[in-house]
Design a protein around this motif. Structure first.
Motif, PDB file in Angstrom:
ATOM      1  N   ALA A 143       0.666  -1.308   0.049  1.00 38.23           N
ATOM      2  CA  ALA A 143       0.042   0.071   0.071  1.00 38.23           C
ATOM      3  C   ALA A 143       0.842   1.382   0.006  1.00 38.23           C
ATOM      4  O   ALA A 143       0.771   2.266  -0.675  1.00 38.23           O
ATOM      5  CB  ALA A 143      -0.906   0.103   1.283  1.00 38.23           C
ATOM      6  N   ALA A 144       1.933   1.209   0.689  1.00 39.17           N
ATOM      7  CA  ALA A 144       2.719   2.369   0.796  1.00 39.17           C
ATOM      8  C   ALA A 144       3.295   2.645  -0.610  1.00 39.17           C
ATOM      9  O   ALA A 144       3.533   3.974  -0.975  1.00 39.17           O
ATOM     10  CB  ALA A 144       3.988   2.234   1.712  1.00 39.17           C
ATOM     11  N   ARG A 145       3.805   1.600  -1.310  1.00 40.58           N
ATOM     12  CA  ARG A 145       4.294   1.918  -2.719  1.00 40.58           C
ATOM     13  C   ARG A 145       3.057   2.555  -3.664  1.00 40.58           C
ATOM     14  O   ARG A 145       3.337   3.341  -4.405  1.00 40.58           O
ATOM     15  CB  ARG A 145       5.054   0.418  -3.303  1.00 40.58           C
ATOM     16  N   PHE A 146       1.960   1.955  -3.643  1.00 38.63           N
ATOM     17  CA  PHE A 146       0.927   1.979  -4.547  1.00 38.63           C
ATOM     18  C   PHE A 146       0.388   3.774  -4.001  1.00 38.63           C
ATOM     19  O   PHE A 146      -0.010   4.169  -4.979  1.00 38.63           O
ATOM     20  CB  PHE A 146      -0.112   1.139  -4.056  1.00 38.63           C
ATOM     21  N   ALA A 147       0.381   4.053  -2.805  1.00 37.74           N
ATOM     22  CA  ALA A 147       0.023   5.319  -2.623  1.00 37.74           C
ATOM     23  C   ALA A 147       1.278   6.426  -3.298  1.00 37.74           C
ATOM     24  O   ALA A 147       0.685   7.514  -3.735  1.00 37.74           O
ATOM     25  CB  ALA A 147      -0.076   5.484  -1.137  1.00 37.74           C
ATOM     26  N   THR A 148       2.367   5.966  -3.160  1.00 37.88           N
ATOM     27  CA  THR A 148       3.360   6.958  -3.752  1.00 37.88           C
ATOM     28  C   THR A 148       3.079   7.114  -5.317  1.00 37.88           C
ATOM     29  O   THR A 148       3.199   8.150  -5.967  1.00 37.88           O
ATOM     30  CB  THR A 148       4.769   6.395  -3.515  1.00 37.88           C
ATOM     31  N   VAL A 149       2.797   5.950  -6.039  1.00 36.49           N
ATOM     32  CA  VAL A 149       2.502   5.778  -7.284  1.00 36.49           C
ATOM     33  C   VAL A 149       1.500   6.701  -7.604  1.00 36.49           C
ATOM     34  O   VAL A 149       1.603   7.227  -8.502  1.00 36.49           O
ATOM     35  CB  VAL A 149       2.519   4.448  -7.799  1.00 36.49           C
ATOM     36  N   VAL A 150       0.303   6.829  -6.883  1.00 38.93           N
ATOM     37  CA  VAL A 150      -0.720   7.580  -7.241  1.00 38.93           C
ATOM     38  C   VAL A 150      -0.701   8.807  -6.971  1.00 38.93           C
ATOM     39  O   VAL A 150      -0.958   9.788  -7.733  1.00 38.93           O
ATOM     40  CB  VAL A 150      -1.969   6.980  -6.461  1.00 38.93           C
ATOM     41  N   GLU A 152       2.173  10.410  -7.273  1.00 38.51           N
ATOM     42  CA  GLU A 152       3.262  10.846  -8.276  1.00 38.51           C
ATOM     43  C   GLU A 152       2.347  11.151  -9.543  1.00 38.51           C
ATOM     44  O   GLU A 152       2.465  12.101 -10.314  1.00 38.51           O
ATOM     45  CB  GLU A 152       4.275   9.967  -8.557  1.00 38.51           C
ATOM     46  N   GLU A 153       1.398  10.218  -9.771  1.00 37.30           N
ATOM     47  CA  GLU A 153       0.678  10.255 -11.201  1.00 37.30           C
ATOM     48  C   GLU A 153      -0.289  11.281 -11.154  1.00 37.30           C
ATOM     49  O   GLU A 153      -0.597  12.224 -12.128  1.00 37.30           O
ATOM     50  CB  GLU A 153       0.104   9.127 -11.496  1.00 37.30           C
ATOM     51  N   VAL A 154      -1.029  11.769  -9.860  1.00 39.35           N
ATOM     52  CA  VAL A 154      -2.235  12.772  -9.767  1.00 39.35           C
ATOM     53  C   VAL A 154      -1.243  14.107  -9.980  1.00 39.35           C
ATOM     54  O   VAL A 154      -1.752  15.022 -10.737  1.00 39.35           O
ATOM     55  CB  VAL A 154      -2.622  12.664  -8.476  1.00 39.35           C
ATOM     56  N   GLU A 155      -0.263  14.097  -9.437  1.00 39.00           N
ATOM     57  CA  GLU A 155       0.553  15.637  -9.361  1.00 39.00           C
ATOM     58  C   GLU A 155       1.147  15.482 -11.008  1.00 39.00           C
ATOM     59  O   GLU A 155       0.873  16.922 -11.425  1.00 39.00           O
ATOM     60  CB  GLU A 155       1.910  15.415  -8.658  1.00 39.00           C
ATOM     61  N   ALA A 156       1.326  14.613 -11.507  1.00 38.25           N
ATOM     62  CA  ALA A 156       1.755  14.793 -13.239  1.00 38.25           C
ATOM     63  C   ALA A 156       0.549  15.434 -13.782  1.00 38.25           C
ATOM     64  O   ALA A 156       0.590  16.111 -14.792  1.00 38.25           O
ATOM     65  CB  ALA A 156       2.584  13.622 -13.435  1.00 38.25           C
ATOM     66  N   LEU A 157      -0.294  14.573 -13.600  1.00 41.89           N
ATOM     67  CA  LEU A 157      -1.741  14.803 -14.570  1.00 41.89           C
ATOM     68  C   LEU A 157      -2.093  16.441 -14.216  1.00 41.89           C
ATOM     69  O   LEU A 157      -2.879  16.704 -15.177  1.00 41.89           O
ATOM     70  CB  LEU A 157      -3.010  13.744 -13.959  1.00 41.89           C
TER      71      LEU A 157
END
Length: 482
Positions: A143-150, A152-157
């Motif tokens: 979950a910690a890794r997945f939260a980081t991914v999300v 990062e992608e929302v910030e880029a979006l």
């Protein structure tokens, strides 16, 4: 021959169901959504008409199931909450998921998936899915890794809309969540592999045709081979922090065919985009609740550090909003099962091979829900009432519940928190008003949001909370429903 104690719908009602249920579901795209057809059925208010038809059948037959003619044969349409629970809590060997229609739609690209598997092999594949997806746990071990991914992608979006002033579109939103899916399922090495998503999308699009385009079978076989080859490459890499990265640590029977489960996981991540779009639309048009959510996010971040999995787990109101969005506009429109042997149903015979259909579109908006059917009522996901209501099953329940459902809700909640930390949103397309019944149909595929920097001060709450709890706005004018 069907037992007469269960009524058969009239010829006229069968014709209505043919359009409002069968054509409505199939036309929209069961395996891959067809945006233009979705827009057409939304304009025709097909879901509103379906719910009202099923409300009448519920009243006429005292909540009993009714026999209809489905695409592949006799179908028992479930109309009461108690019967929804009967089916979903029943054995998945009796109420099997592998309906003939699902085999037609998905057999060409995930024949080894757990959905299409039966018997002991299904149990093995189900256990494998539960272990990899950490079904039933408070949080996935990654979950910690997945939260980081999300995050990062929302910030880029949001970088583009915030810099240029252009709206946030559905297309950009979906691309971002496909990228989230690739990174979480296959690993960061797949972040830029748009082709693997496009291959799966082509295979899913063909699934909408139910195998009728026989002249394309050779091409689909070749595309599936290319898709499988790419998936195997990522499994061989086994990148830490991804779902496929867990394979090497598990004792896996060869017959489970772990790579055969990956397509379904990527499809699951793809459903988060429309869920996120609709949830963001609800929050951006219900300022009284948005204020409470922003305070919850701030408190959770203060105690658990912003953007972490622990922070997301401390946001029950935001999670409730995600679930309420799925209740109002279900991602899965129907839960379908096939009866594997003759069975007694309160004295009535349901024969082997009969299909059973549970319309989540109907049960989320049925008249038996009263005024709350068309209102934004996230409190039911907080006070325990939704837990006891099996007709509210956005990711199914019981032995056949989606093993990735918990993870999907976590990802969607994480994304909502990331959006609301970063910016303020204004819905530019279909109007949602907190003092009016919410529409039966809400097409996410043309949704657009204006994006602005988040102000330092909270928004002015334009709609006060009434004494009855969240969203107590008095009586609605039913004629004003969309």
């Amino acid at each position: 021959m069907n037992d007469p104690t269960f009524p058969q719908v009239s010829t006229l009602d069968q014709l209505r169901l043919l359009f409002l249920h069968n054509a409505n579901n199939l036309g929209r795209g069961v395996v891959l959504a067809r945006p233009r057809v979705n827009a057409l059925f939304t304009r025709l208010q097909a879901d509103r008409r379906l719910v009202r038809l099923l409300d009448r059948l519920h009243e006429d037959h005292a909540g009993q199931p009714v026999w209809t003619n489905g695409i592949t044969g006799a179908t028992l349409l479930v109309l009461s909450r108690s019967d929804v629970r009967r089916v979903l809590s029943g054995s998945d060997r009796l109420y099997a998921m592998a309906t003939p229609l699902k085999r037609r739609m998905m057999g060409h690209f995930q024949p080894d998936g757990v959905i299409l598997t039966e018997g002991e092999l299904r149990e093995s594949r189900r256990r494998f899915n539960e272990v990899v997806l950490d079904w039933g746990r408070d949080a996935h071990r990654e979950a910690a890794r997945f939260a980081t991914v999300v995050n990062e992608e929302v910030e880029a979006l949001l970088t583009g809309p915030r810099a240029t002033g252009r709206p946030l579109s559905w297309r950009a939103l979906r691309r971002a969540f496909q990228r989230v899916g690739r990174r979480c399922v296959l690993g960061d090495v797949a972040a830029e592999d748009v082709e693997v998503s496009e291959l799966l999308e082509t295979l899913r699009r063909e699934g909408n045709w139910m195998g009728l385009r026989v002249w394309r079978r050779g091409r689909m076989h070749a595309l599936r081979a290319r898709f499988d080859d790419r998936v195997h490459r990522y499994i061989d890499v086994g990148q830490s922090g991804s779902l496929v990265g867990r394979f090497a640590d598990l004792p896996i029977e060869a017959r489970v065919h772990p790579s055969g489960q990956v397509a379904q996981w990527l499809m699951g991540f793809d459903t988060i985009a429309p869920l996120a779009a609709r949830t963001l639309a609800l929050l951006s048009t219900h300022p009284w609740f948005l204020t409470a959510i922003e305070e919850e996010i701030a408190d959770a971040d203060r105690f658990h550090h912003a953007g972490t999995a622990d922070s997301v787990l401390a946001m029950p109101h935001l999670k409730a909003t995600v679930l309420e969005s799925a209740r109002l506009w279900p991602i899965m429109r129907d839960l379908a099962r096939v009866v594997t042997r003759d069975t007694d149903w309160d004295g009535a015979l349901v024969p082997e091979d009969a299909e059973v259909a549970i319309s989540l579109v109907y049960h989320g908006r049925a008249a038996y829900r009263g005024r709350a059917a068309h209102r934004f009522t996230p409190q039911q996901w907080l006070d325990g009432s939704a837990d006891n209501d099996w007709a509210l099953s956005p990711t199914s329940r019981g032995p056949a519940a989606c093993p990735g459902g918990d993870l999907g809700v976590f990802i969607a909640t994480t994304a909502m928190a990331a959006f609301l930390r970063e910016a303020r949103f204004r819905l530019l397309t279909q109007e949602l008003r907190p003092d009016q019944p919410l529409p039966y149909g809400f097409d996410p595929f043309r949704i657009k949001f204006a994006v602005a920097d988040r102000p330092d001060t909270p928004p002015t709450v334009m709609v006060p909370m009434g004494p009855g709890g969240f969203g107590d706005f008095g009586d609605f004018d039913e004629e004003g429903e969309d």
